[in-house]
Design an enzyme around this catalytic site. Sequence first.
Site, PDB file in Angstrom:
ATOM      1  CG  HIS A  20      -1.427  -1.039   1.856  1.00 50.95           C
ATOM      2  ND1 HIS A  20      -1.692  -1.126   3.208  1.00 50.95           N
ATOM      3  CD2 HIS A  20      -1.801  -2.216   1.315  1.00 50.95           C
ATOM      4  CE1 HIS A  20      -2.194  -2.297   3.469  1.00 50.95           C
ATOM      5  NE2 HIS A  20      -2.271  -2.987   2.352  1.00 50.95           N
ATOM      6  CG  ASN A  21       2.918   4.852  -1.675  1.00 48.87           C
ATOM      7  OD1 ASN A  21       2.986   5.541  -0.652  1.00 48.87           O
ATOM      8  ND2 ASN A  21       3.649   5.075  -2.749  1.00 48.87           N
TER       9      ASN A  21
END
Lengths: 163, 158
Positions: free
Chosen positions: B104-105
Site C-alpha cells: 500500500h502507499n
Amino acid sequence: MTTLTADEQKLIVATQAGLPIVARPFAEIAARLAICEADVVDGFDRLRKRGVLRRIAAAPNHYALGLTANGMTVWDVDDRHVSELGREIGALEFVTHCYRRPRALPDWPYNLFAMVHGHSRDEVEAKRKRVAEILGVSCRACDILYSTRILKKTGLRLSSSGG
Amino acid sequence: MSKRRRNIEIALDPLDRAIINRLQDDLPLVPEPFALISSQLGCSTEALLERIERLLSAGALTRFGPFYDAAAMGGAYCLCAMAVPEICFDEIAEIVNGFDQVAHNYARDHLFNMWFVLATETEAGIAEAAKAIEAATGITVLLFPKEEEFFIGFKVAA
C-alpha cells in the site's frame, strides 16, 4: 513463524487474491487444486489455529462507506507506560489499527500509532481528543497525518514458486 | 482499482450495510458459509452472492477472502515513510509503486508525505527493498517496523 507444507502453500497461492463468491467456495477451490472440499476446510482450519490465517472476510473501501477522513494519529508516549496505554487505545471502537513502533529521532519522536477513521476531519479530531485524554501526561507530543490520496493498494502476494 | 471508484461514496441500502458489517467478521468454515450468513441476514443465498459481487464491482468492498499473516509465514511487513519534495511527488510515487514489495502507499499531509507498507517473503527482504527504493529515488526511507501490536479492531460500521 511456522513452516508451510506444500499443500498449504498451494492453498494460500490459490486464495490470496480472494475467495470465489459461490455457494460452496471451498468446493470450488478444491476442484481447482484437485483435492476434496474437506481438505480445503481442514487446511484453512489448521492455518487459522497456527495464526497464519487471520480471518476470511471482506475488506471495505473506507471512502465508499463515506469514511473519507483517515487520520494516522501518532504519539510520543513514555516508554514505561506505552504497552499498557497502547492496549487501551487499541481497544477503542474507532481505532482500527494500533501499534508501537520505533522512533526515528530527531525528526520523528512518536512511538505509538493509532489509525482513526471518520466521516469528516471534525469527527476524527474529536476521536483524537479522546485518545489524548486517555494518554494524559504520559504523552509528550503528538501529531496527526491525514491521508490525501491512495497511491497504491494491493495485498501481500506470495509467489507460486514459494518463498 | 481506479481512483474514481475509490474516492466516491457509494449509495448503499440497509441490506448492503448489513452485508458489509457481517462480512468483516470471519467466515464460518462450513461447506456452505454464505447460506448460513444469508439466513442470519434474512435474504436468500443467491441474493447475498449477487450483492457481494455487486459491492465488489462497485468498489464498496476492495476484496473478499483470506487475510494471511505474512510474519506467520516467515515473511515480513514494514511501514515506511519518505519526505518527498512536492515538485517530484508523482514521479517518485510511480517509482515507489513500481516495486512489487510495496503493498500500500498513501500520500499524507506532513513533512513525511509518503507512507507505504513493504511486504516481503523474508525478513531480510525489507531492508533490501528499502535500500533499492533509496537507490532508485535518492530519498531516505525511514523504517517503522511494528514492535508491539495492540488489539486490531479492523471493522468499520457501514
